[in-house]
Structures are given as C-alpha cells and as structure tokens.
Design a protein around this motif. Sequence first.
Motif, short mmCIF file in Angstrom:
data_model
loop_
_atom_site.label_atom_id
_atom_site.label_comp_id
_atom_site.label_asym_id
_atom_site.label_seq_id
_atom_site.Cartn_x
_atom_site.Cartn_y
_atom_site.Cartn_z
N LYS A 1 0.83 -1.21 0.00
CA LYS A 1 0.00 0.00 0.00
C LYS A 1 0.87 1.27 0.00
CE LYS A 1 -3.96 -2.11 2.35
NZ LYS A 1 -4.82 -2.11 3.56
N GLN A 2 1.96 1.24 0.78
CA GLN A 2 2.88 2.38 0.79
C GLN A 2 3.51 2.60 -0.59
OE1 GLN A 2 5.76 1.76 3.89
NE2 GLN A 2 4.24 1.87 5.57
N LEU A 3 3.84 1.49 -1.22
CA LEU A 3 4.45 1.59 -2.55
C LEU A 3 3.47 2.18 -3.56
CD1 LEU A 3 6.91 0.98 -4.33
CD2 LEU A 3 5.96 -1.31 -4.73
N VAL A 4 2.20 1.80 -3.46
CA VAL A 4 1.19 2.35 -4.38
C VAL A 4 1.04 3.85 -4.17
CG1 VAL A 4 -1.27 2.35 -4.93
CG2 VAL A 4 -0.07 0.18 -4.61
N ARG A 5 0.93 4.28 -2.90
CA ARG A 5 0.80 5.71 -2.63
C ARG A 5 2.04 6.48 -3.09
NH1 ARG A 5 -1.62 3.73 2.21
NH2 ARG A 5 0.34 3.97 3.34
N LEU A 6 3.20 5.88 -2.90
CA LEU A 6 4.44 6.55 -3.31
C LEU A 6 4.49 6.72 -4.83
CD1 LEU A 6 7.90 5.99 -1.79
CD2 LEU A 6 7.68 5.92 -4.26
N ARG A 7 4.10 5.68 -5.55
CA ARG A 7 4.11 5.78 -7.01
C ARG A 7 3.07 6.79 -7.51
NH1 ARG A 7 4.84 -0.63 -8.74
NH2 ARG A 7 7.08 -0.76 -8.19
N GLN A 8 1.94 6.87 -6.82
CA GLN A 8 0.95 7.88 -7.19
C GLN A 8 1.51 9.29 -6.99
OE1 GLN A 8 -2.42 6.89 -4.74
NE2 GLN A 8 -3.18 5.30 -6.15
N GLN A 9 2.23 9.46 -5.88
CA GLN A 9 2.85 10.76 -5.62
C GLN A 9 3.89 11.09 -6.68
OE1 GLN A 9 1.95 13.00 -3.48
NE2 GLN A 9 3.63 14.43 -4.01
N LYS A 10 4.64 10.09 -7.08
CA LYS A 10 5.65 10.32 -8.12
C LYS A 10 4.98 10.69 -9.45
CE LYS A 10 8.05 6.93 -9.88
NZ LYS A 10 9.05 5.84 -10.05
N THR A 11 3.84 10.06 -9.74
CA THR A 11 3.11 10.40 -10.97
C THR A 11 2.61 11.84 -10.91
OG1 THR A 11 2.42 8.09 -11.23
CG2 THR A 11 1.15 9.76 -12.41
N ARG A 12 2.07 12.22 -9.72
CA ARG A 12 1.61 13.61 -9.58
C ARG A 12 2.78 14.59 -9.71
NH1 ARG A 12 -1.96 11.19 -5.69
NH2 ARG A 12 -0.44 11.53 -4.02
N SER A 13 3.96 14.19 -9.24
CA SER A 13 5.13 15.05 -9.36
C SER A 13 5.51 15.27 -10.82
CB SER A 13 6.31 14.44 -8.59
OG SER A 13 7.47 15.22 -8.76
N TYR A 14 5.45 14.20 -11.60
CA TYR A 14 5.74 14.34 -13.04
C TYR A 14 4.70 15.24 -13.71
CZ TYR A 14 9.51 10.90 -13.33
OH TYR A 14 10.72 10.25 -13.21
N ALA A 15 3.43 15.07 -13.32
CA ALA A 15 2.38 15.90 -13.90
C ALA A 15 2.59 17.37 -13.55
CB ALA A 15 1.01 15.43 -13.42
N MET A 16 2.95 17.62 -12.28
CA MET A 16 3.21 19.00 -11.88
C MET A 16 4.41 19.58 -12.61
SD MET A 16 2.35 21.63 -10.28
CE MET A 16 1.00 20.94 -9.31
N GLY A 17 5.43 18.77 -12.82
CA GLY A 17 6.60 19.24 -13.57
C GLY A 17 6.23 19.62 -15.00
N SER A 18 5.35 18.82 -15.61
CA SER A 18 4.89 19.16 -16.97
C SER A 18 4.11 20.46 -16.97
CB SER A 18 4.03 18.02 -17.51
OG SER A 18 4.77 16.82 -17.58
N LYS A 19 3.30 20.66 -15.90
CA LYS A 19 2.53 21.89 -15.81
C LYS A 19 3.44 23.10 -15.66
CE LYS A 19 -1.34 24.16 -15.40
NZ LYS A 19 -2.29 24.29 -16.54
N VAL A 20 4.45 22.97 -14.80
CA VAL A 20 5.40 24.07 -14.61
C VAL A 20 6.12 24.38 -15.92
CG1 VAL A 20 7.51 24.76 -13.44
CG2 VAL A 20 5.68 23.64 -12.16
N SER A 21 6.52 23.34 -16.63
CA SER A 21 7.20 23.54 -17.91
C SER A 21 6.29 24.24 -18.91
CB SER A 21 7.67 22.20 -18.47
OG SER A 21 8.30 22.37 -19.72
#
Length: 213
Positions: A62-82
């Motif tokens: 469960k921790q791994l799933v939440r961590l990967r979701q956070q990483k996905t959101r981080s990539y999405a935010m990076g794309s938004k900033v770019s």
Amino acid sequence: MAFWKKPTVQEQMRANDRELKKTQRDLERDRGHLEREEKRIEGEIKKAAKQGNKEACSVLAKQLVRLRQQKTRSYAMGSKVSAVGTQQKVMGANLKMADAMKTTTKTMGQMNKAMSPEDTMKTMRQFQESNMKMEMSEETMNEALDDIFAGSDDEAEQDKVVAQVLDEIGIDMNAQMSKAPSTSTATPRAAAASSSKDDDEEMLKRLAGLSAP
C-alpha cells in the motif's frame, strides 16, 4: 525608508522565470527522493515475502502504491510548470512585438509630423515651376543668340554657295581678281594728280595777267 518600486513587465517575467526554474528543480529533487524510497520499499517487500510475512507485504505494498501515485503527480506538476514557462516565453515574445509596434508607430508619427504631405507637394510644385522657368529662360537666350549670329551664318553660307557655283562653271575668283586692274586705288590717284595740275595752270595764268602792263 526605501520606497517600493513596481517592477516592469520584463523584470516581473524574469522573476517568474527564476521561480519556475526553482520549482522545477524542487520537483526533480522530490522525485529523486521518491524513487529512492520506492526502491527501498520494493526491497523490504521482497524481504518480507521471503520470510512469509504476508501482513507486512500488504502494508508495504500500500505504501508503494501511494508513493508511485505521488511520483506520478510530481511528473504531472513538472509538466505543468514547464508549460507555464513556455507560455510565459510566448507572452514575452508577444510583449516584445507589441513594444516594437509601439516604437514603430511613434517613429512613423514623428516622420509624418516632420514631413507633411502638403509641404512635400508644395516643395515639388515649386521645384517644377522653377525648373520650367529656367528652361524657358535658357530657350529664350538661345533664340536671341541664334538671331544675333544668324546674319553672319547666312553670309558665310551665301559665300560658300557662290564659291561652289563658280567652281562648277570653272571660274577661279582669286585668279580673276588678281588679273583685274586696281581701279579702286589707281583712279583716285590719277584724278587727284590731274586736279592738282589744273590748279597750277590756273594760278600761273592769273599771275601772268597781273604782271602784264
């Protein structure tokens, strides 16, 4: 106390660009932490699975799933900033074009004030009139000079025609003039000598009459 000065558009855009780059670096740093944490959890899941600890594997999963979701959101935010950074660059280019058009419009306005169409047309008309007057004066002067020298030209032309006619009929005017007697000089001299002789004879007759008894 220092007074706060409102930044210009260019200054604000540069400040925004710095903030966006800083945000992008922070996101990349966070993703690095998430990826390291992801690998650690995966290792613990494998270790718990080898030990047969199903409950630990479930919690770690469960921790791994939440961590990967956070990483996905981080990539999405990076794309938004770019994307925001790209949009700001486009806006900056548009602002530069607007400033260029503003400067061009101002320059054209100054040129129109400095060179009004009415003044330009007036100057062109004055130049045309002056040029026409100069051409007329030159033409009048040429005609006057032609009239002055027309007589000499006609006389020279007549002499040329006479010489040509005499040459055609075989008469050499120079030879004929050399053979002709010089009446213009001999006759007046002879007349003068004859008149002087008559005067002398008349004077002698008068003297003889006075001396007779």
